[in-house]
Design an enzyme around this catalytic site. Structure first.
Site, mmCIF file in Angstrom:
data_model
loop_
_atom_site.group_PDB
_atom_site.id
_atom_site.type_symbol
_atom_site.label_atom_id
_atom_site.label_comp_id
_atom_site.label_asym_id
_atom_site.label_seq_id
_atom_site.Cartn_x
_atom_site.Cartn_y
_atom_site.Cartn_z
ATOM 1 N N HIS A 97 -17.496 67.559 -11.346
ATOM 2 C CA HIS A 97 -18.608 66.811 -10.972
ATOM 3 C C HIS A 97 -18.668 66.933 -9.542
ATOM 4 O O HIS A 97 -19.968 66.834 -9.127
ATOM 5 C CB HIS A 97 -18.233 65.219 -11.409
ATOM 6 C CG HIS A 97 -19.101 64.289 -10.761
ATOM 7 N ND1 HIS A 97 -18.856 63.451 -9.691
ATOM 8 C CD2 HIS A 97 -20.289 63.686 -11.371
ATOM 9 C CE1 HIS A 97 -19.807 62.945 -9.567
ATOM 10 N NE2 HIS A 97 -20.769 62.787 -10.403
ATOM 11 N N CYS A 135 -20.258 104.662 10.045
ATOM 12 C CA CYS A 135 -19.718 103.181 9.921
ATOM 13 C C CYS A 135 -19.521 102.780 11.266
ATOM 14 O O CYS A 135 -18.564 103.297 11.913
ATOM 15 C CB CYS A 135 -18.606 103.261 9.241
ATOM 16 S SG CYS A 135 -18.718 103.597 7.383
#
Length: 795
Positions: A421, A752
């Site tokens: 919830h 990279c």
């Protein structure tokens, strides 16, 4: 043609067009029974009372004027919300069923019992508001559910209580906030055969990632016993994530994440029959075991896809397993009402800058970060005392907490999972939450300044003090297209799904060592040769981590393949280049049990690292585990978009030895489309480019190491920092040379590094040199895309 005046109808007679008669929940159950049972989706049988029955109950007991007058008094501030709700509920509970309605419910119950083959069926009694589960309102937990109801008298009492729950304080408040007319909303009651999940397990699943909106996975939460403990956030459940696009291949098991929850309690049937459940502790075996098998996880995930496909939208579902028959069932399905409707042209990201201590971790709900002061709350009725903008800290929440949650800047709970919830409501409110921290109410105190960060992946953190928080908004519709592929560098699997909306061309560098150090934590040789680990504390911790794995090496293979799978999934089928482990010896030694297996080196940066380890007797058995994980990732999970990359390979001879070891482990270059790349980070990789190109499918330039080793500059030296530059003529010659020679040999070349984001001139150089791809961090992606696009215009 259905009789619109019927007060009780079989679920099998209603469908999604009957929301006004039986509410969203019951209409959905009927729709699945009619349309999806033939496709294998199992739904327990049952019946529903209609909106007509509710209105008849209200009219027969003259409740309409009382409801209207009581709510008017509340709106005029003459009475409190609690007083209004209590007055209306008491009136419902005192009221009598009209004789015809009572007999219709009894008859429906008798027919259901006969169908099941018992004298008195055990049933679940659930509310289904006629305005419930619409696309813009979830009504999560606003009305009551009653489980294990047996006997006609007990059923009528439970149904009456269900009607009364239309006027709980939280339900009244929710309707008022969403503009629903209290007198126009009716309530249908669903009565379904109880699945004996008290003897097995139950839970919740979504056909979408609940935090990022990534729509290619199914998220499943599971706990022992009845599913209410998961929904109410009373338990920390198991969590499974399944990649949907690979589910059609029955030979694959695309479970990309599997997390064992504490599951300290479970809800089971009570002793006295009829409207009775109780919560008890779980056994040690249950706490240490997964609720679902792989086959059951995949079956539920396939059902989720079937249901989603039928409804044409992401779905929120509840499931249960019958402990007597072993059968799985879907017991609820409703539209997912938050993440599926947030996709737009803007992506917002947060970054927390702090050196403060990390106090707690938990499941991150949302992607934001906030600072604020703690307010620990034990009783949700203290809403008036809760300061606006405070950080709510509680053991767990249920729907009674919504008024306080609306005032909170963030929510932190001791217990719960992603489908509890607290998680559902915090998403709907747009409030970041940390769920299932285990001990927030113990470690934090009122008035304490903290930072709650949900911006670091699916595991969030609480930091001491008020950190600096930076936000970035990315306009996705303004990102230019480029011929040069722009890819992402990734290390943390938990954060991978957050970037699924970026138009990246894949992952240029996935760092395996991050998964090893953060998820596995154990040196692979300590698992392969546990008898050589002599430190008692290390042995005890390794035993704890590998509990449930008879073969300790399977722990490494399973955790590594799952961690990398999350990265491989977010951009599938685009390539994901996974670099095999590239720890230095001092870093390896810091892993659990690692010290006995590592030499002490003066200069680990250029020591026993990368390729030299993979064929060495010191580490070959550890590398074999890495290879097993990659093989499982590609062949069992199905991620054949994964490319293997070998770091710090000093010579062609070394390359041959590594490739031979890989082949012995079932990873032969070319088999099943396997590509193998090499990091280009040593001058010898450039000097002997043609030789390396004959052995590898591509090069990935590691600009930091290549610059360091070309210039002889320690990249970590403050004194030499002015000399460290990828733009140095010697370095650019190296890069330009390897690109040209590799292309002639038929190999691709990527880079990279972050330089293309901060230095447009360097991006222009790479584009003009003919680089195939550039791989950067997600934070730099937009800048690199823009710089590359500008550079390509000049070609």
């Amino acid at each position: 043609m259905r009789n619109q005046g019927e007060e009780v109808v079989p679920l099998s007679s209603v469908g999604r067009g009957d929301v006004s008669r039986v509410g969203g929940k019951n209409a959905s159950l009927g729709e699945m029974i009619q349309a999806l049972q033939a496709q294998g989706v199992s739904v327990p049988p049952g019946f529903a009372t209609t909106a007509q029955a509710y209105r008849g109950f209200v009219e027969a007991n003259k409740l309409g004027p009382l409801i209207r007058d009581t709510l008017a008094a509340w709106s005029a501030s003459k009475i409190t919300l609690a007083e209004a709700g209590d007055t209306i509920r008491r009136a419902f509970l005192r009221a009598d069923w009209p004789a015809a309605t009572s007999e219709a419910i009894r008859r429906g119950y008798r027919e259901l019992s006969t169908r099941i083959g018992v004298a008195e069926a055990s049933v679940a009694v659930r509310s289904s508001a006629t305005a419930e589960d619409l696309p813009d309102a979830s009504f999560a937990g606003q009305q009551e559910t009653f489980l294990n109801i047996r006997g006609e008298a007990a059923l009528l009492d439970a149904c009456r209580s269900c009607l009364a729950s239309l006027f709980t304080d939280r339900a009244i408040s929710y309707r008022q906030a969403h503009g629903f007319d209290h007198l126009k909303v009716a309530l249908s009651i669903g009565v379904q055969q109880m699945v004996r999940s008290d003897r097995a397990g139950a839970g919740v699943m979504f056909s979408i990632d609940t935090e990022t909106g990534f729509d290619r996975v199914v998220l499943i939460n599971a706990s022992w016993g009845l599913g209410e403990t998961v929904v109410q956030g009373q338990v920390d459940p198991d969590e499974y994530t399944v990649f949907k696009p690979l589910l059609d291949d029955s030979a694959l098991k695309p479970i990309v994440d599997r997390r064992l929850g504490a599951k300290s309690i479970k809800m089971i049937y009570g002793f006295d029959g009829g409207r009775s459940t109780r919560t008890v502790p779980t056994s040690a075996r249950e706490r240490e075991s997964y609720v679902l098998s792989d086959a059951e996880i995949l079956q539920l995930a396939r059902w989720a896809c079937t249901i989603e496909r039928h409804y044409g939208m992401p779905m929120d579902m509840e499931w249960a397993k019958d402990g007597e028959t072993g059968a799985l069932y879907i017991v609820q399905a409703r539209p997912e009402t938050v993440k599926s409707r947030q996709a737009g042209s803007t992506l917002k990201s947060y970054r927390v800058e702090t050196q403060a201590p990390r106090l707690l971790t938990g499941l991150a709900i949302g992607e934001a970060a906030v600072t604020g002061r703690v307010r620990i709350v034990r009783d949700p009725r203290s809403v008036e005392e809760f300061p606006q903008g405070a950080i709510l800290v509680a053991e767990n929440t249920d729907p009674d907490w919504v008024p306080i949650m609306k005032k909170a800047a963030a929510i932190v709970t001791d217990h719960g999972g992603r489908t509890s919830h607290a998680a559902i409501v915090s998403r709907e409110l747009g409030v970041p939450a940390l769920i299932g921290t285990g001990s927030a109410t113990y470690h934090l105190h009122d008035e304490q300044d903290i930072t709650v960060s949900c911006a670091e992946g699916d595991i969030g953190c609480v930091y001491e003090g008020s950190a600096k928080i930076e936000t970035q908004e990315i306009a996705l519709d303004r990102i230019p297209a480029t011929r040069t592929r722009v890819m992402l560098n990734m290390a943390n699997p938990a954060a991978a799904f957050r970037w699924w909306r970026l138009p990246a061309d894949g992952v240029g560098l996935a760092r395996m060592e991050f998964v090893i150090s953060n998820s596995i934590k154990v040196h692979p040789m300590a698992l392969a040769h546990f008898d050589r680990v002599t430190d008692p504390a290390a042995r005890e911790e390794i035993e704890r981590l590998t509990r449930g794995y008879p073969d300790k090496t399977e722990y490494f293979v399973d955790r590594l393949s799952c961690g990398l799978a999350r990265i491989a999934a977010f951009c599938h089928p685009k390539p994901v280049i996974v670099r095999m482990s590239d720890f230095k010896t001092n870093e390896y030694a810091n892993l659990l049990g690692g010290a006995p297996f590592e030499p002490k080196e003066e200069n680990p940066m250029i020591g026993f690292r990368g390729a030299s380890r993979y064929y060495s007797p010191r580490y070959r058995d550890g590398f074999a585990l890495e290879c097993r994980a990659i093989k499982q990732l590609r062949e069992r999970l199905g991620f054949r978009n994964v490319v293997v990359m070998i770091p710090f390979c000093r010579s062609p001879d070394e390359a041959d030895q590594v490739l031979a070891v890989m082949a012995d482990c079932g990873l032969k270059r070319g088999d099943n489309g396997l590509k193998v790349y090499v990091m280009c980070e040593i001058p010898s990789n450039v000097i002997l480019a043609e030789e390396f190109a004959r052995r590898f499918d591509g090069f990935s330039i590691g600009s930091n190491d290549l610059t360091q080793l070309t210039l002889g500059v320690d990249r970590d030296s403050d004194e030499l920092a002015p000399l460290f530059s990828e733009s140095n003529a010697a370095v650019t010659w190296m890069i330009e040379s390897v690109i040209g020679r590799a292309h002639k040999a038929g190999a691709s070349v990527g880079l990279c590094g972050e330089a293309p984001s901060s230095r447009p001139a360097f991006a222009q150089f790479l584009v003009h040199a003919g680089i195939d791809s550039i791989s950067v961090t997600p934070a730099s992606f937009i800048a690199v895309k823009n710089n590359v696009a500008e550079a390509e215009k000049a070609l």
